[in-house]
Design a protein around this motif. Structure first.
Motif, short mmCIF file in Angstrom:
data_model
loop_
_atom_site.label_atom_id
_atom_site.label_comp_id
_atom_site.label_asym_id
_atom_site.label_seq_id
_atom_site.Cartn_x
_atom_site.Cartn_y
_atom_site.Cartn_z
N GLU A 200 7.01 10.20 1.80
CA GLU A 200 7.97 10.31 0.69
C GLU A 200 9.40 10.28 1.20
N ASN A 201 9.69 11.09 2.21
CA ASN A 201 11.05 11.20 2.72
C ASN A 201 11.50 9.89 3.35
N LEU A 202 10.58 9.24 4.06
CA LEU A 202 10.90 7.95 4.67
C LEU A 202 11.30 6.94 3.60
N GLY A 203 10.53 6.89 2.52
CA GLY A 203 10.85 5.98 1.43
C GLY A 203 12.18 6.30 0.78
N HIS A 204 12.46 7.58 0.60
CA HIS A 204 13.72 7.98 -0.02
C HIS A 204 14.92 7.67 0.87
N LEU A 205 14.76 7.87 2.17
CA LEU A 205 15.85 7.55 3.09
C LEU A 205 16.16 6.06 3.07
N PRO B 159 5.50 -0.19 4.83
CA PRO B 159 5.52 -0.09 3.36
C PRO B 159 4.15 -0.14 2.70
N ALA B 160 3.20 -0.89 3.24
CA ALA B 160 1.87 -0.93 2.65
C ALA B 160 1.24 0.46 2.63
N VAL B 161 1.44 1.19 3.72
CA VAL B 161 0.87 2.54 3.83
C VAL B 161 1.64 3.54 2.98
N THR B 162 2.98 3.54 3.08
CA THR B 162 3.76 4.52 2.32
C THR B 162 3.58 4.31 0.82
N GLY B 163 3.52 3.06 0.38
CA GLY B 163 3.28 2.80 -1.04
C GLY B 163 1.94 3.33 -1.49
N ALA B 164 0.91 3.14 -0.67
CA ALA B 164 -0.42 3.65 -1.01
C ALA B 164 -0.45 5.17 -1.07
N VAL B 165 0.22 5.81 -0.11
CA VAL B 165 0.24 7.28 -0.07
C VAL B 165 0.92 7.84 -1.31
N VAL B 166 2.05 7.27 -1.68
CA VAL B 166 2.77 7.76 -2.86
C VAL B 166 1.95 7.52 -4.13
N ALA B 167 1.37 6.32 -4.26
CA ALA B 167 0.58 6.00 -5.46
C ALA B 167 -0.64 6.91 -5.59
N VAL B 168 -1.25 7.24 -4.47
CA VAL B 168 -2.45 8.07 -4.48
C VAL B 168 -2.17 9.47 -5.02
N ILE B 169 -0.97 9.99 -4.77
CA ILE B 169 -0.64 11.33 -5.27
C ILE B 169 -0.77 11.36 -6.79
N GLY B 170 -0.17 10.37 -7.46
CA GLY B 170 -0.25 10.34 -8.92
C GLY B 170 -1.67 10.12 -9.41
#
Length: 427
Positions: free
Chosen positions: A256-261, A138-149
């Motif tokens: 993104e997909n991992l988080g949505h699943l 989650p630390a990585v996926t959250g950072a990746v999603v936040a960075v897009i915005g």
């Protein structure tokens, strides 16, 4: 053929992915999902100079393909991905208005990205999901999603308000969206992007067409466009540098997909891990198909997951209906002309809100998974990744340049592995 068990809608009862309401209610819910995905799915192609009709059409076809590949087990709608915007602009040199003259180069890169994404899916199907969750906690996926915005924030602020009046209209637009989000309830609140876009466009038309401020809206092309016709398909051009630039977006799409699943699993109470590989493959193949036709790369949509959370209807049947409606809209030139008539300043104001919401979605992943930022490894991984992405830190390897989203994504993954960050939430 996939079979759904029909259920009646009762108060408080959830409808599972393999169940459906009577077809009339299912159709109504499907239309609701079309509206939910609409604002973001047409915004992304506008920002990249793509044909909005093709983007809508391929989102529908991609969703149907995803449904088939996941065997109807995963409720999701595939819409235009914002993760492609920065790399497509870098690969094509697009200036922000009108058709993208180097569209083909971007399409070749999108196909390469989809192929890499599908390959990751096949590997997950063969080896299981453990490694992907260890690689992207989650630390990585959250950072990746936040960075897009955060990485995309400069696009509306710097490039979509060429005059002082346009800047004020951007401010008016995001204020309207904020008021819709806070002051309304029910479906109006859920559809804040679409409702805000319409209200802001009306205000713009009153100020320009009515009172003479700014550049008036031109509805001539809308009136002249046919109701039905073939969209403007485009062919890909396979350029090595562009493919190397765009293909790494696959890692972002995986996050993104991992988080949505995980969100769907939490809502439905069903384990989605066995379907993860097929979900990646379906999304990857849909992205390849979109790129081969002139459309934007696609991803599973948080907007539609939000609608499921509100309605507690998780039936995959509603997404089949939504996809069919999107395909029909894709063959309407009048619909495409209407999208093109939306003022650039209004699109800029909407973009500010959308990119902000993407950033907050990343923070929400940290909160919901209780990421421990007292751990130096998590703190350093996220802190460095956010600044790399926001500042558009670029690494060059000969003619190839890895931009901010790419350096932040790979940086977060590598730092997490190197520093030994938190792999599971506490408790």
């Amino acid at each position: 053929m996939f079979h759904w068990t029909e259920r009646k809608l009762t108060d408080g009862a959830a409808i599972a992915p393999d169940e459906r309401l009577p077809w009339g209610q299912t159709a109504a819910l499907g239309l609701q999902h079309v509206v939910a995905m609409f604002g973001a799915t047409v915004l992304a192609p506008r920002l990249m100079g793509f044909d909005a009709n093709i983007a809508i059409l391929m989102s529908g076809i991609g969703t149907l393909l995803f449904f088939v590949i996941t065997r109807g087990k995963v409720p999701s709608y595939l819409g235009s991905s914002f993760a492609f915007i920065a790399v497509v602009l870098a690969a094509t040199g697009y200036a922000g208005s009108g058709p993208n003259a180097n569209l083909g180069v971007a399409l070749g890169g999108i196909i390469a990205c989809g192929a890499l994404y599908a390959l990751i899916g096949f590997i997950v199907m063969a080896t299981g999901t453990g490694w992907i969750e260890r690689l992207m906690p989650p630390a990585v996926t959250g950072a990746v999603v936040a960075v897009i915005g955060l990485n995309l924030a400069a696009i509306p602020v710097k490039n979509m308000a060429p005059t002082g009046f346009d800047a004020w209209m951007q401010a008016m637009t995001f204020l309207v969206l904020a008021l819709v989000a806070v002051r309304t309830r029910g479906m109006v609140q859920r559809l804040l992007i679409l409702v805000g876009l319409i209200l802001a466009s009306i205000i713009y038309a009153v100020l320009t067409n009515g009172l003479g401020f700014g550049t008036p809206m031109d509805f001539g092309p809308v009136a002249a466009a046919a109701w039905f016709g073939m969209p403007g398909f485009a062919a890909p051009v396979f350029s090595g540098p562009a493919m190397l630039l765009i293909a790494p977006v696959a890692i972002v799409l995986v996050a993104e997909n991992l988080g949505h699943l995980k969100a769907v699993a939490a809502m439905t109470g069903r384990d989605m891990d066995p379907h993860m590989g097929r979900a990646f493959v379906g999304d990857g193949l849909a992205t390849m198909l979109a790129g081969a036709s002139g459309g934007t790369g696609v991803t599973t949509y948080a907007e539609n997951i939000g609608v499921m959370a509100a309605t507690r209807v998780y039936s995959t049947a509603v997404f089949v209906v939504a996809a069919v409606v999107a395909v029909v809209l894709g063959f309407s030139p009048k619909f495409g002309a209407l999208i093109q008539s939306i003022p650039l300043a209004v699109m800029g104001g909407v973009s500010i809100v959308v990119f902000g919401l993407i950033t907050i979605a990343g923070a929400r992943i940290w909160v919901e998974n209780r990421v421990d930022f007292t751990q130096p490894a998590n703190l350093m991984t996220v802190a460095i990744a956010l600044v790399l992405g926001t500042g558009d830190f670029t690494l060059r390897f000969g003619d190839f340049a890895l931009g901010g989203i790419g350096t932040a994504t790979f940086g977060a993954i590598l730092l997490n592995l190197l520093l030994g960050g938190q792999a599971r939430p506490k408790g």
